[in-house]
Motif scaffolding. Structure first.
Motif, PDB file in Angstrom:
ATOM      1  N   CYS A   1      43.789  34.023  -5.916  1.00  0.00           N
ATOM      2  CA  CYS A   1      45.116  33.438  -6.138  1.00  0.00           C
ATOM      3  C   CYS A   1      46.147  34.530  -6.410  1.00  0.00           C
ATOM      4  CB  CYS A   1      45.072  32.419  -7.273  1.00  0.00           C
ATOM      5  SG  CYS A   1      44.131  30.949  -6.801  1.00  0.00           S
TER       6      CYS A   1
ATOM      7  N   HIS B   1      41.135  30.468 -15.604  1.00  0.00           N
ATOM      8  CA  HIS B   1      41.593  30.854 -14.263  1.00  0.00           C
ATOM      9  C   HIS B   1      43.032  31.379 -14.288  1.00  0.00           C
ATOM     10  CE1 HIS B   1      41.713  31.041  -9.959  1.00  0.00           C
ATOM     11  NE2 HIS B   1      42.664  30.133  -9.869  1.00  0.00           N
TER      12      HIS B   1
ATOM     13  N   GLU C   1      44.411  35.167 -13.945  1.00  0.00           N
ATOM     14  CA  GLU C   1      45.352  35.474 -12.862  1.00  0.00           C
ATOM     15  C   GLU C   1      46.542  36.281 -13.392  1.00  0.00           C
ATOM     16  OE1 GLU C   1      45.707  31.548 -10.521  1.00  0.00           O
ATOM     17  OE2 GLU C   1      47.247  32.860  -9.699  1.00  0.00           O
TER      18      GLU C   1
ATOM     19  N   CYS D   1      47.084  26.082  -7.160  1.00  0.00           N
ATOM     20  CA  CYS D   1      45.677  26.363  -6.886  1.00  0.00           C
ATOM     21  C   CYS D   1      45.061  25.195  -6.124  1.00  0.00           C
ATOM     22  CB  CYS D   1      44.910  26.601  -8.183  1.00  0.00           C
ATOM     23  SG  CYS D   1      45.454  28.099  -8.993  1.00  0.00           S
TER      24      CYS D   1
ATOM     25  N   TYR E   1      53.405  28.127  -6.002  1.00  0.00           N
ATOM     26  CA  TYR E   1      51.982  28.324  -5.678  1.00  0.00           C
ATOM     27  C   TYR E   1      51.159  27.332  -6.500  1.00  0.00           C
ATOM     28  CZ  TYR E   1      47.557  30.648  -4.691  1.00  0.00           C
ATOM     29  OH  TYR E   1      46.285  30.922  -4.260  1.00  0.00           O
TER      30      TYR E   1
HETATM   31 ZN   LIG Z   1      44.086  29.662  -8.465  1.00  0.00          ZN
END
Ligand SMILES: [Zn+2]
Length: 486
Positions: free
Chosen positions: A226, A251, A255, A31, A29
Motif C-alpha cells: 500500500c 496495517h 504503512e 485498502c 487511497y
Molecule cells: Zn493497505
C-alpha cells in the motif's frame, strides 16, 4: 468549492474541514481486498462507504483519483510475518495456480461491487504488478537506517524509528504500552524487536509466489504494497487514506511508519475509517458461524434470513447508518429497510407525473440545503436519508392534490432526487425496471419443466445453467421450481 465538507480524521481524532492539498484534485487511497476468498458483507460495507465519499466529492466538483488495490500476494495467515500466504494456501488445496485463485476472486469481488452499484475506482493496482516498486522502497528504508536484513528477510526497526518519530501516531498509543501488549519473540525469530514487521520475507523452497531481490528470493510484506502503490499513483502525500477500522493498529500504523521512514511524510492528510458490521449484536466471524456473503443475502440462502433481499435494499440498509458507527445486521433490520426503501422509491416514481401549479405551498431550497448540510457533515448519509423521507411525504401530498408545487420548486425537487438519490447514494429503482421480469422467468421455468417431463435433461440443464449465468438461481423442490436473483 461551494460546499464546505468536514471529515473525521482518525489521525487527529477530530472532525476537520476538508482542504485538499491540490484542489480541485483529490487523491484517495483505500485498502482493497485480499483475493483468496469471497468478499464478505463487512468488506462490502467498507467499499460502499468509500463509494459514497467518492460520489459526493465528485458531485460537488472535485476531480477525485480513487486508488483501491487488489492484494494478490504477501498477505499471510493471521496478518502475520510468518506462515503461509493466504492465496498460495488456497491454490495448493484446490490444486490450482495462485493466479487462478486471484482471477476467480477478483472477478467475484468486482461482480459484487457492480451489483451493489459501487463505482469502479480510477486505478486498481495489484501487489504482484508492483514488486519492483516495493523492492525500491525497502532499499530506501534500509539506506535511511530504519530496516535491517537477517537471513534473506528484511524487517522494519520499530524501536529505532520511534526514537525520533511517533510509531503510535495513528492509534494514539505510546510504544511502551504497545510493547507490553505484544507477545515475546520466540527463540527462532529473526526479528530484533517485538513490534518489528517484515518488509521482505525470504521464501521457503515450496513457496509458490516469489521474486528475486537484493536479499535473495522472497516476497514483499503485506503492509509494503500500500505504501508503494499509493506513493506511485498519488504521490508522497495525498488527501484521504481509508479502510476498515480493524486496519488502524497494525496495517495503517505500519504503512505510515514505512512512508515516513522513506520520504519523511505521513502519506495522507486525512485518515478515514469505516466501522464494523455486527450480526444480531455479535461480532461477525466465521468461527461464530454468523458471517455471510452478499450472495446469500441476494438469494436468501442463509439460516439467519427469512427471505432474499435485493442489492439496493442491502445498499440502502448500509447507508442508513453512519459509516463510523457499528452497524448491526439482523433479519428484522433488513425487513424494516426494505419497507423504507420501497416507500421512498414509490414516492420518487410519482415525480414525473406530478401536476405543476402556478403557486407553491412548498419551498424546497431549504430541504436541498439540508441535504448538502448532511453530506458536508462527515458524509452523514442517515441524516440525508431522513431528509429524503421528508421529501417523499411532500411528493405524496402533491400527488394526492393536498399540496401544490410551482415549476421552480418542481425543478429543485427533480434535482434533489437525481443528485442525492441517484448520483450520491447510488440507489436505483429496481422495481420499475423489473416489473415484467417475473413473468418472463416463470415462462422460461415452465419451458424447462416441459423439457424435464419429456426426459430432455440436456435442455433442462441448459436452461438452468443459462439462467444462472445471467444471474438467476433456480431451486427445485416437491412443490415445483422457484427462482431468485443472485
Ligand atoms: Zn493497505
Amino acid at each position: 468549492m461551494e460546499q464546505k465538507v468536514f471529515v473525521y480524521n482518525t489521525l487527529t481524532r477530530k472532525k476537520e474541514e476538508f482542504k485538499p492539498l491540490n484542489a480541485p484534485h483529490v487523491g484517495m487511497y483505500v485498502c482493497g481486498p485480499t483475493v483468496y476468498s469471497d468478499a464478505h458483507m463487512g468488506n462490502a460495507r467498507t467499499y460502499i462507504s468509500f463509494d459514497l465519499i467518492f460520489r459526493y466529492l465528485t458531485h460537488i466538483g472535485y476531480q477525485v483519483r480513487y486508488v483501491r488495490n487488489i492484494t494478490d500476494a504477501g498477505h499471510l495467515e493471521g496478518d502475520a510475518d510468518e506462515g503461509e500466504d493466504k492465496i498460495s494456501k488456497k491454490a495448493k488445496l484446490a490444486q490450482l495456480e495462485p493466479m487462478e485463485i486471484v482471477q476467480k476472486y477478483t472477478v467475484g469481488f468486482r461482480d459484487v461491487m457492480r451489483i451493489l452499484n459501487t463505482l469502479p475506482p480510477s486505478i486498481e493496482p495489484t501487489a504482484t504488478g508492483h514488486i519492483i516498486e516495493q523492492i525500491e522502497l525497502v532499499k530506501i528504508i534500509i539506506k535511511k537506517g530504519y530496516a535491517y536484513e537477517v537471513n534473506g528477510s528484511v524487517y522494519f526497526d520499530v524501536e529505532k524509528y520511534n526514537q525520533t518519530k511517533d510509531y503510535g501516531v495513528l492509534n494514539g498509543r505510546n510504544l511502551d504500552d504497545m510493547l507490553n501488549n505484544t507477545r515475546n519473540l520466540g527463540g527462532q525469530d529473526d526479528k530484533r524487536g517485538k513490534l518489528d514487521f517484515a518488509l521482505w520475507i525470504k521464501a521457503k523452497p515450496e513457496h509458490l509466489m516469489k521474486w528475486p531481490s537484493p536479499w535473495g528470493v522472497g516476497f514483499p510484506g503485506w503492509h509494503l504494497e500500500c505504501s508503494a502503490m499509493s506513493n506511485k499513483y498519488l504521490g508522497e502525500q495525498f488527501d484521504i487514506h481509508g479502510g476498515g477500522i480493524d486496519l488502524v493498529p497494525t496495517h495503517h500504523t505500519n504503512e505510515i511508519a514505512q512512508n515516513i521512514a522513506c520520504c519523511g511524510k505521513n502519506p495522507a492528510k486525512y485518515w478515514v475509517h469505516t466501522n464494523m458490521l455486527t450480526v444480531n449484536g455479535q461480532k461477525m466471524s466465521k468461527s461464530l458461524g454468523n458471517s455471510f456473503l452478499p450472495d446469500e443475502l441476494f438469494t436468501g440462502n442463509n439460516t439467519i434470513l427469512s427471505k432474499a433481499y435485493s442489492p439496493m435494499t442491502v445498499r440502502f440498509f448500509m447507508l442508513q447508518t453512519h459509516y463510523s458507527s457499528t452497524l448491526d445486521f439482523s433479519n428484522d433490520a433488513m425487513e424494516a429497510s426494505e419497507k423504507g426503501f420501497k416507500r421512498l422509491m414509490n414516492a420518487f416514481a410519482l415525480v414525473d407525473g406530478l401536476k405543476v401549479s402556478a403557486h407553491s405551498d412548498v419551498q424546497l431550497n431549504e430541504i436541498e440545503n439540508a441535504c448538502y448540510a448532511a453530506m458536508n457533515d462527515d458524509f452523514n448519509s442517515p441524516v440525508l436519508v431522513a431528509e429524503l423521507f421528508e421529501i417523499s411525504k411532500i411528493i405524496n401530498s402533491i400527488y394526492d392534490g393536498k399540496t401544490s408545487i410551482d415549476a421552480k420548486n418542481y425543478e429543485v425537487l427533480k434535482n434533489i432526487i437525481q443528485h442525492f438519490v441517484v448520483d450520491i447514494l447510488g440507489l436505483k429503482n429496481e422495481q420499475a425496471a423489473n416489473d415484467e421480469l417475473p413473468k418472463v422467468i416463470d415462462f422460461i421455468i415452465n419451458l424447462r419443466s416441459e423439457a424435464k417431463s419429456n426426459m430432455d435433461y440436456a435442455t433442462s440443464d441448459k436452461i438452468r445453467n443459462g439462467l444462472q449465468q445471467i444471474g438467476f438461481q433456480l431451486k427445485d423442490s416437491k412443490e415445483g421450481t422457484t427462482w431468485s436473483k443472485i
